[in-house]
Design a protein around this motif. Structure first.
Motif, PDB file in Angstrom:
ATOM      1  N   GLU A 158       0.851  -1.183   0.000  1.00 60.94           N
ATOM      2  CA  GLU A 158       0.000   0.000   0.000  1.00 60.94           C
ATOM      3  C   GLU A 158       0.892   1.239   0.000  1.00 60.94           C
ATOM      4  N   PHE A 159       0.297   2.380  -0.288  1.00 61.47           N
ATOM      5  CA  PHE A 159       1.047   3.643  -0.324  1.00 61.47           C
ATOM      6  C   PHE A 159       0.370   4.631   0.618  1.00 61.47           C
ATOM      7  N   ASP A 160       1.194   5.379   1.412  1.00 64.47           N
ATOM      8  CA  ASP A 160       0.635   6.375   2.343  1.00 64.47           C
ATOM      9  C   ASP A 160       0.355   7.672   1.605  1.00 64.47           C
ATOM     10  N   ALA A 161       0.053   8.709   2.370  1.00 68.54           N
ATOM     11  CA  ALA A 161      -0.315   9.982   1.745  1.00 68.54           C
ATOM     12  C   ALA A 161       0.836  10.615   0.994  1.00 68.54           C
ATOM     13  N   GLN A 162       2.072  10.333   1.411  1.00 67.59           N
ATOM     14  CA  GLN A 162       3.232  10.876   0.709  1.00 67.59           C
ATOM     15  C   GLN A 162       3.657   9.989  -0.469  1.00 67.59           C
ATOM     16  N   GLY A 163       2.912   8.917  -0.754  1.00 68.35           N
ATOM     17  CA  GLY A 163       3.251   8.031  -1.868  1.00 68.35           C
ATOM     18  C   GLY A 163       4.329   7.035  -1.554  1.00 68.35           C
ATOM     19  N   GLN A 164       4.622   6.836  -0.238  1.00 72.17           N
ATOM     20  CA  GLN A 164       5.651   5.885   0.144  1.00 72.17           C
ATOM     21  C   GLN A 164       5.009   4.505   0.370  1.00 72.17           C
ATOM     22  N   PRO A 165       5.743   3.460   0.003  1.00 71.20           N
ATOM     23  CA  PRO A 165       5.180   2.116   0.132  1.00 71.20           C
ATOM     24  C   PRO A 165       5.117   1.698   1.599  1.00 71.20           C
ATOM     25  N   VAL A 166       4.064   0.928   1.898  1.00 72.02           N
ATOM     26  CA  VAL A 166       3.868   0.408   3.243  1.00 72.02           C
ATOM     27  C   VAL A 166       3.384  -1.036   3.123  1.00 72.02           C
ATOM     28  N   ILE A 167       4.022  -1.959   3.903  1.00 75.05           N
ATOM     29  CA  ILE A 167       3.584  -3.350   3.962  1.00 75.05           C
ATOM     30  C   ILE A 167       3.479  -3.712   5.435  1.00 75.05           C
ATOM     31  N   ALA A 168       2.290  -4.071   5.877  1.00 76.59           N
ATOM     32  CA  ALA A 168       2.083  -4.465   7.267  1.00 76.59           C
ATOM     33  C   ALA A 168       2.622  -5.870   7.469  1.00 76.59           C
ATOM     34  N   ALA A 169       3.598  -5.994   8.371  1.00 78.69           N
ATOM     35  CA  ALA A 169       4.215  -7.301   8.588  1.00 78.69           C
ATOM     36  C   ALA A 169       3.218  -8.332   9.077  1.00 78.69           C
ATOM     37  N   GLU A 170       2.234  -7.871   9.908  1.00 80.44           N
ATOM     38  CA  GLU A 170       1.282  -8.834  10.440  1.00 80.44           C
ATOM     39  C   GLU A 170       0.301  -9.351   9.382  1.00 80.44           C
ATOM     40  N   VAL A 222      11.705  -3.997  -0.997  1.00 80.37           N
ATOM     41  CA  VAL A 222      11.146  -3.000  -1.918  1.00 80.37           C
ATOM     42  C   VAL A 222      12.228  -1.966  -2.194  1.00 80.37           C
ATOM     43  N   ASP A 223      12.508  -1.700  -3.482  1.00 81.19           N
ATOM     44  CA  ASP A 223      13.494  -0.704  -3.898  1.00 81.19           C
ATOM     45  C   ASP A 223      12.784   0.420  -4.628  1.00 81.19           C
ATOM     46  N   ALA A 224      13.303   1.620  -4.435  1.00 79.81           N
ATOM     47  CA  ALA A 224      12.774   2.779  -5.160  1.00 79.81           C
ATOM     48  C   ALA A 224      13.519   2.927  -6.470  1.00 79.81           C
ATOM     49  N   MET A 225      12.754   3.109  -7.555  1.00 78.72           N
ATOM     50  CA  MET A 225      13.338   3.246  -8.888  1.00 78.72           C
ATOM     51  C   MET A 225      13.206   4.699  -9.317  1.00 78.72           C
ATOM     52  N   ALA A 226      14.358   5.424  -9.411  1.00 83.09           N
ATOM     53  CA  ALA A 226      14.341   6.835  -9.802  1.00 83.09           C
ATOM     54  C   ALA A 226      14.153   6.942 -11.311  1.00 83.09           C
ATOM     55  N   PRO A 227      13.615   8.095 -11.774  1.00 81.90           N
ATOM     56  CA  PRO A 227      13.422   8.272 -13.231  1.00 81.90           C
ATOM     57  C   PRO A 227      14.728   8.233 -14.005  1.00 81.90           C
ATOM     58  N   ASP A 228      15.840   8.632 -13.389  1.00 81.31           N
ATOM     59  CA  ASP A 228      17.108   8.630 -14.108  1.00 81.31           C
ATOM     60  C   ASP A 228      17.758   7.256 -14.147  1.00 81.31           C
ATOM     61  N   GLY A 229      17.077   6.211 -13.664  1.00 81.29           N
ATOM     62  CA  GLY A 229      17.598   4.852 -13.725  1.00 81.29           C
ATOM     63  C   GLY A 229      18.278   4.405 -12.470  1.00 81.29           C
ATOM     64  N   ALA A 252      18.038   1.071  -2.809  1.00 79.90           N
ATOM     65  CA  ALA A 252      17.742  -0.293  -2.388  1.00 79.90           C
ATOM     66  C   ALA A 252      17.322  -0.326  -0.937  1.00 79.90           C
ATOM     67  N   GLY A 253      16.434  -1.284  -0.653  1.00 79.39           N
ATOM     68  CA  GLY A 253      16.054  -1.562   0.732  1.00 79.39           C
ATOM     69  C   GLY A 253      15.222  -0.492   1.377  1.00 79.39           C
ATOM     70  N   VAL A 254      14.336   0.154   0.603  1.00 77.89           N
ATOM     71  CA  VAL A 254      13.418   1.112   1.206  1.00 77.89           C
ATOM     72  C   VAL A 254      12.557   0.408   2.251  1.00 77.89           C
ATOM     73  N   LEU A 255      12.073  -0.738   1.886  1.00 77.35           N
ATOM     74  CA  LEU A 255      11.385  -1.627   2.807  1.00 77.35           C
ATOM     75  C   LEU A 255      11.983  -3.020   2.650  1.00 77.35           C
ATOM     76  N   ARG A 256      12.091  -3.762   3.723  1.00 80.14           N
ATOM     77  CA  ARG A 256      12.560  -5.134   3.627  1.00 80.14           C
ATOM     78  C   ARG A 256      12.008  -5.938   4.797  1.00 80.14           C
ATOM     79  N   SER A 257      12.018  -7.248   4.601  1.00 79.33           N
ATOM     80  CA  SER A 257      11.482  -8.138   5.622  1.00 79.33           C
ATOM     81  C   SER A 257      12.433  -8.203   6.812  1.00 79.33           C
ATOM     82  N   ARG A 258      11.869  -8.560   7.965  1.00 70.53           N
ATOM     83  CA  ARG A 258      12.683  -8.690   9.173  1.00 70.53           C
ATOM     84  C   ARG A 258      13.693  -9.816   9.029  1.00 70.53           C
ATOM     85  N   SER A 259      13.352 -10.776   8.147  1.00 72.54           N
ATOM     86  CA  SER A 259      14.260 -11.917   7.970  1.00 72.54           C
ATOM     87  C   SER A 259      15.594 -11.496   7.372  1.00 72.54           C
ATOM     88  N   LEU A 260      15.621 -10.334   6.697  1.00 74.34           N
ATOM     89  CA  LEU A 260      16.890  -9.837   6.159  1.00 74.34           C
ATOM     90  C   LEU A 260      17.771  -9.218   7.253  1.00 74.34           C
TER      91      LEU A 260
END
Length: 480
Positions: free
Chosen positions: A69-81, A99-106, A110-118
């Motif tokens: 999901e995305f919050d009001a600022q457009g940032q990704p959110v994944i509820a672990a539960e 989850v990695d952010a992909m900039a327009p310039d290519g 990396a790692g904007v969001l990641r699982s606790r297992s990492l």
């Protein structure tokens, strides 16, 4: 089995052993088949496990995508539960998402969001040209150097100019690799056991298949040691034709030996009479008229020579009859014999005519034997003819009665002929129906014997000219 008193059988090199050859070829073929089967089955199992593993990881990626999901600022959110698999929460559990952010310039973050297992690491996957929604598969080293299978896809928040995000799901490949290794080991062991069993079966098959050859060897030894005259015993259908041919050779050899014994006895008996006559004539005291003695000696020498020639001819024909490739043209032999007869019987002015055949004819035998037979027939006809002798020949094609074409030569004269009751007697050796005509009584008998050795025959019947017609039937050869 060795023959008593015989030298030991020489050792046979392994390369000449039929048993070794069969076993070597069978084992080589089975070994190659086992190796190929192992490679194919192991590859199929590895591919199947990989597909199942990837399919399960695809479900995990779909779950992560659904929970994104995305919050009001457009940032990704994944509820672990919201994620059902507890391995997402266990550090270095072998199941990871990021989850990695992909900039327009290519460039990417990396790692904007990641699982606790990492835990405190992130997945450093190279930037990939990936269309929205498309899934790519990669393999890469993960935490603690474990090999990972990675599935990635890009998503975009609502809006045309919304940024793109890359979702990654990774799982440890060591489990599948261990399963594949266990399967490969069990498969290799199973194929090795199967190879041993097949090798034992091949050895048993070769031993059972070649066992009849031992019976054949014993049969040959029985013949060699005079315990049997032919190969005997129950042998397989594949070997029986060889046994039949070998027995035919033995029978032929026995016939040749028996014929040689008979001819030797006949020759000794035939020479006994003229030698006895000469001995009696030489023992007369005082000697009789010298001219009469000389005539007697010449006559008996001619008889003895005729007997010797006859038996030599039989021996030669017995050795050469039925040999393939023999062919003698009839016309040159007949022309030569007619010239000889015209010279021998020139004082009688006989009319010897030869009816030319429509096509060239050939005898399936030696020229000397054909000259012997036709010469005796022509000489006999000339002796008894009053004024005319006629020879004609024809070819009888192969049919139901004969397996090959037959050459039929008929010689007839205008002499007194022979009664039906005396024709069989005329073919007996040494029989002369008229002592006033010079001869030994062997001419027709020689022709009959030589023809029989070639599988032919001699027939006597009344001639159209009024005398005797002698018909000689012999095997014919092809003109080409």
């Amino acid at each position: 089995m060795n023959v008593p008193g015989a030298p030991p059988a020489p050792s046979v090199h392994w390369s000449r052993s039929l048993r070794v050859r069969l076993l070597a070829v069978t084992l080589a073929g089975v070994a190659v088949a086992m190796v190929l089967a192992g490679l194919v089955l192991s590859g199929l199992f590895r591919e199947h496990v990989q597909q199942q593993f990837q399919a399960a990881l695809q479900l995990q990626l779909d779950q992560i995508t659904a929970r994104l999901e995305f919050d009001a600022q457009g940032q990704p959110v994944i509820a672990a539960e919201a994620l059902s698999d507890p391995r997402w929460l266990k550090p270095y559990s072998g199941l990871y998402w990021q989850v990695d952010a992909m900039a327009p310039d290519g460039r990417e973050r990396a790692g904007v969001l990641r699982s606790r297992s990492l835990w405190d690491t992130s997945l450093a996957l190279q930037v990939d040209a990936l269309a929205d929604g498309a899934v790519h598969v990669h393999e890469m080293p993960g935490p603690q150097g474990a090999p990972l299978l990675v599935l990635e896809r890009t998503v975009r928040a609502e809006g045309v100019h919304a940024p793109r995000w890359r979702l990654m799901v990774a799982a440890d490949l060591q489990v599948t690799q261990a399963a594949t290794a266990r399967f490969t080991g069990v498969l290799a062991l199973s194929l090795a056991v199967l190879l041993v069993l097949l090798a034992a079966a091949a050895w048993a098959q070769v031993a059972v298949g070649l066992k009849p050859l031992q019976a054949l060897q014993r049969a040959v030894q029985d013949v060699q040691e005079a315990r049997a005259s032919q190969l005997q015993g129950s042998l397989p259908a594949e070997v029986q034709p060889l046994v039949d041919d070998f027995n035919a050779v033995l029978r032929r050899h026995g016939e040749v030996v028996e014929r040689a014994r008979t001819q030797a006895g006949n020759l000794a008996h035939a020479l006994k009479t003229p030698l006895t006559v000469l001995d009696n004539a030489a023992s007369v005291q005082p000697p009789t008229d010298e001219q009469e003695l000389a005539a007697l000696v010449r006559e008996q020498v001619v008889v003895a020579r005729r007997h010797i020639d006859w038996h030599l001819a039989r021996s030669r024909v017995a050795a050469s009859a039925h040999l393939p490739g023999q062919r003698t043209a009839l016309q040159p032999v007949v022309e030569g014999l007619v010239r000889v007869m015209n010279k021998v019987h020139a004082d009688r002015a006989l009319d010897i005519t030869v009816a030319p055949p429509p096509v060239p004819l050939f005898f399936a035998g030696e020229a000397q034997d054909l000259q012997e037979m036709l010469g005796n027939l022509l000489d006999n006809a000339c002796k008894w003819a009053r004024s005319a002798v006629r020879l004609q020949a024809q070819l009888l094609p192969a049919g139901s009665e004969t397996a090959q074409p037959q050459l039929v030569v008929a010689v007839e004269d205008d002499g007194p002929g022979i009664d039906a009751a005396q024709r069989a007697q005329a073919l007996e050796r040494g029989v002369r129906l008229d002592e006033t005509v010079p001869g030994t009584g062997l001419g027709l008998a020689i022709v009959q014997d030589l023809a029989a050795l070639y599988g032919g025959r001699l027939d006597l019947e009344p001639a159209g000219l009024g005398g005797l017609r002698a018909t000689l039937t012999l095997p014919a050869a092809n003109a080409h």
